[in-house]
Design a protein around this motif. Structure first.
Motif, mmCIF file in Angstrom:
data_model
loop_
_atom_site.group_PDB
_atom_site.id
_atom_site.type_symbol
_atom_site.label_atom_id
_atom_site.label_comp_id
_atom_site.label_asym_id
_atom_site.label_seq_id
_atom_site.Cartn_x
_atom_site.Cartn_y
_atom_site.Cartn_z
ATOM 1 N N ILE A 9 0.848 -1.193 0.000
ATOM 2 C CA ILE A 9 0.000 0.000 0.000
ATOM 3 C C ILE A 9 0.889 1.251 0.000
ATOM 4 N N LEU A 10 0.624 2.141 -0.964
ATOM 5 C CA LEU A 10 1.407 3.379 -1.073
ATOM 6 C C LEU A 10 0.718 4.524 -0.362
ATOM 7 N N ARG A 11 -0.636 4.469 -0.401
ATOM 8 C CA ARG A 11 -1.384 5.589 0.164
ATOM 9 C C ARG A 11 -2.757 5.095 0.611
ATOM 10 N N LEU A 12 -3.229 5.657 1.708
ATOM 11 C CA LEU A 12 -4.570 5.323 2.208
ATOM 12 C C LEU A 12 -5.311 6.618 2.473
ATOM 13 N N VAL A 13 -6.541 6.711 1.991
ATOM 14 C CA VAL A 13 -7.338 7.912 2.279
ATOM 15 C C VAL A 13 -8.702 7.491 2.817
ATOM 16 N N GLU A 14 -9.154 8.237 3.812
ATOM 17 C CA GLU A 14 -10.422 7.894 4.445
ATOM 18 C C GLU A 14 -11.575 8.612 3.742
ATOM 19 N N LYS A 15 -12.526 7.849 3.258
ATOM 20 C CA LYS A 15 -13.744 8.362 2.626
ATOM 21 C C LYS A 15 -13.475 9.538 1.673
ATOM 22 N N PRO A 16 -12.678 9.298 0.638
ATOM 23 C CA PRO A 16 -12.307 10.405 -0.270
ATOM 24 C C PRO A 16 -13.431 10.751 -1.239
ATOM 25 N N GLU A 17 -13.501 12.041 -1.590
ATOM 26 C CA GLU A 17 -14.455 12.492 -2.621
ATOM 27 C C GLU A 17 -14.092 11.860 -3.961
ATOM 28 N N ARG A 18 -12.776 11.923 -4.250
ATOM 29 C CA ARG A 18 -12.285 11.327 -5.509
ATOM 30 C C ARG A 18 -11.349 10.168 -5.194
ATOM 31 N N PRO A 19 -11.910 8.939 -5.117
ATOM 32 C CA PRO A 19 -11.097 7.780 -4.706
ATOM 33 C C PRO A 19 -9.982 7.473 -5.699
ATOM 34 N N PRO A 20 -8.787 7.188 -5.182
ATOM 35 C CA PRO A 20 -7.663 6.856 -6.068
ATOM 36 C C PRO A 20 -7.762 5.458 -6.678
ATOM 37 N N SER A 21 -8.666 4.599 -6.157
ATOM 38 C CA SER A 21 -8.859 3.262 -6.723
ATOM 39 C C SER A 21 -10.219 2.750 -6.258
ATOM 40 N N ASP A 22 -10.557 1.517 -6.651
ATOM 41 C CA ASP A 22 -11.811 0.930 -6.148
ATOM 42 C C ASP A 22 -11.521 -0.085 -5.045
ATOM 43 N N LEU A 23 -10.353 0.029 -4.428
ATOM 44 C CA LEU A 23 -9.968 -0.910 -3.362
ATOM 45 C C LEU A 23 -10.302 -0.329 -1.993
ATOM 46 N N ALA A 24 -11.380 -0.837 -1.411
ATOM 47 C CA ALA A 24 -11.792 -0.347 -0.094
ATOM 48 C C ALA A 24 -11.053 -1.104 0.995
ATOM 49 N N VAL A 25 -10.815 -0.399 2.096
ATOM 50 C CA VAL A 25 -10.258 -1.047 3.283
ATOM 51 C C VAL A 25 -11.391 -1.811 3.949
ATOM 52 N N ALA A 26 -11.272 -3.138 3.954
ATOM 53 C CA ALA A 26 -12.273 -3.961 4.649
ATOM 54 C C ALA A 26 -11.899 -3.979 6.129
ATOM 55 N N GLY A 27 -12.829 -4.353 6.981
ATOM 56 C CA GLY A 27 -12.630 -4.127 8.422
ATOM 57 C C GLY A 27 -11.734 -5.084 9.170
ATOM 58 N N VAL A 28 -10.620 -5.515 8.551
ATOM 59 C CA VAL A 28 -9.658 -6.340 9.281
ATOM 60 C C VAL A 28 -8.235 -5.903 8.968
ATOM 61 N N TYR A 29 -7.453 -5.706 10.028
ATOM 62 C CA TYR A 29 -6.062 -5.269 9.897
ATOM 63 C C TYR A 29 -5.230 -6.115 10.849
ATOM 64 N N VAL A 30 -3.991 -6.394 10.464
ATOM 65 C CA VAL A 30 -3.080 -7.075 11.395
ATOM 66 C C VAL A 30 -1.891 -6.138 11.632
ATOM 67 N N PHE A 31 -1.582 -5.904 12.907
ATOM 68 C CA PHE A 31 -0.535 -4.941 13.249
ATOM 69 C C PHE A 31 0.542 -5.543 14.144
ATOM 70 N N GLY A 32 1.750 -5.071 13.959
ATOM 71 C CA GLY A 32 2.800 -5.282 14.946
ATOM 72 C C GLY A 32 2.798 -4.098 15.899
ATOM 73 N N PRO A 33 3.642 -4.116 16.933
ATOM 74 C CA PRO A 33 3.579 -3.076 17.983
ATOM 75 C C PRO A 33 3.943 -1.664 17.508
ATOM 76 N N ARG A 34 4.560 -1.566 16.323
ATOM 77 C CA ARG A 34 4.963 -0.240 15.830
ATOM 78 C C ARG A 34 3.768 0.718 15.701
ATOM 79 N N ILE A 35 2.589 0.151 15.463
ATOM 80 C CA ILE A 35 1.394 0.997 15.265
ATOM 81 C C ILE A 35 1.138 1.889 16.491
ATOM 82 N N HIS A 36 1.482 1.393 17.683
ATOM 83 C CA HIS A 36 1.199 2.173 18.894
ATOM 84 C C HIS A 36 1.988 3.489 18.904
ATOM 85 N N ARG A 37 3.208 3.408 18.378
ATOM 86 C CA ARG A 37 4.039 4.615 18.375
ATOM 87 C C ARG A 37 3.438 5.703 17.483
#
Ligand code: G1P
Length: 352
Positions: free
Chosen positions: A150-178
């Motif tokens: 993933i190069l870029r993520l935008v939340e609810k954009p007016e002009r979407p850069p693609s038709d790939l929606a973020v579905a409601g599952v993510y897997v994270f390592g601890p770096r996300i907390h920082r």
């Protein structure tokens, strides 16, 4: 690997159903939505599950989950609904530095979530994000992807850069907390998980976008609930554990123990839940009749009839209906020939 299910949202688009109960406990194909989340996490090998609840949703979510088997469940209180990243921050103490699956409690996945956990476990990425192709991406987080990254993520954009929606599952390592620690609220005043992930990307970390297999449903609106109900019922194993008299059961029909079906036709896929009654009725394809509900002298098709709801002697076929817990749709005799409605805030009635 831990699992964090979010079940603190207000579910405003599903009012009036969500005035009285949180979205994850609404039944679809006979089971509260959050049950599917729990099953999917367990099937992916996740045994320690935290559930983020709000003061409003806590009691209902706990009641709907009852005694969970095969996983250790911890409830985590989010006092204010301030976004998905905020929910992760609230759960920081429980999560520790373990990798975790963030699972939006109102999302349904036909084929589960194991591929995302496996992709993360294979090593490398700071995060794995589930992606689904959708017709109108503007109501979702949207990803721009190159070579699985993933190069870029935008939340609810007016002009979407693609038709790939973020579905409601993510897997994270601890770096996300920082990155969550110094996140600013978005224009809608929420701490967005999409912004946090974007920060990971901007920091040079790999965020993998993995397409989902099978269907995915975000049950945001009544139409989505009905569609999810259809998709899930299509796979039920037919069984009859209730009492069926002078009736026809056609196709995939589940009659649970203690249900009574008399002088009726039930055309599958359909589910008639425990303790419900169907009499002199037609219950049509893609319909789930909830526990203790009653359908008498009426026809219902492509609908969800919740627990203890009553449908009685309605002269026109009901279709595409979501009838809430204990709601009543009946007819009456005599004059004046008028509709008499007692509706909660934000209810919807279409009279045909
Ligand atoms: C959330 C996320 C969004 C994602 C969606 C999936 O939005 O912010 O990126 O695409 O869930 O269901 P919400 O539905 O909470 O507005």
């Amino acid at each position: 690997m831990k699992g964090l299910i979010l079940a603190a949202g207000r579910g405003t688009r599903l009012r009036p159903l969500t005035h009285t109960r949180p979205k994850p406990v609404i039944r679809v194909a006979g089971r509260p939505i959050i049950h599917y989340a729990l099953d999917n996490l367990k099937d992916a090998g996740v045994r320690e599950i935290g559930i983020v609840v709000s003061p409003d949703t806590r009691t209902d979510v706990q009641a709907a989950l009852g005694g969970v088997e095969g996983a250790r469940v911890t409830y985590i209180l989010q006092e204010q609904p301030q976004g998905l990243a905020h929910a992760v921050r609230v759960a920081r103490g429980w999560l520790g530095d373990d990798p975790f699956v963030l699972y939006l409690g109102d999302n349904l996945f036909e084929r589960g979530i194991a591929p995302f956990v496996q992709a993360f476990d294979r090593g490398g990425p700071a995060a794995v994000v589930a992606l689904a192709r959708v017709e109108d991406p503007r109501q979702f987080g949207v990803a721009e992807v190159a070579g699985g990254r993933i190069l870029r993520l935008v939340e609810k954009p007016e002009r979407p850069p693609s038709d790939l929606a973020v579905a409601g599952v993510y897997v994270f390592g601890p770096r996300i907390h920082r990155v969550i620690e110094d996140l600013e609220p978005s224009a809608r005043g929420e701490y967005e998980i999409t912004d946090a992930i974007q920060r990971l990307i901007d920091g040079g970390h790999e965020v993998q976008g993995l397409p989902i297999e099978g269907w995915w449903k975000d049950t945001g609106r009544a139409e989505d609930l009905l569609d999810a109900n259809r998709l899930l019922l299509a796979n039920v194993e037919p069984k009859n554990e209730g009492r069926v008299e002078e009736s026809r059961l056609i196709g995939r029909v589940v009659i649970e123990a203690g249900a009574v079906v008399r002088r009726s036709t039930v055309m599958g896929p359909a589910l008639i839940a425990a303790g419900s009654r169907v009499e002199d009725a037609f219950v049509g394809p893609f319909t789930a009749v909830g526990p203790g509900a009653e359908v008498r002298g009426s026809e219902v098709e492509y609908s969800i009839v919740a627990d203890r709801a009553v449908i009685e002697n309605v002269p026109t076929r009901l279709q595409e209906c979501v009838i809430g817990v204990g709601a009543r749709v009946t007819s009456r005799e005599g004059l004046p020939r008028a509709h008499r409605l007692v509706l909660g805030d934000a209810s919807r009635v279409e009279i045909g």
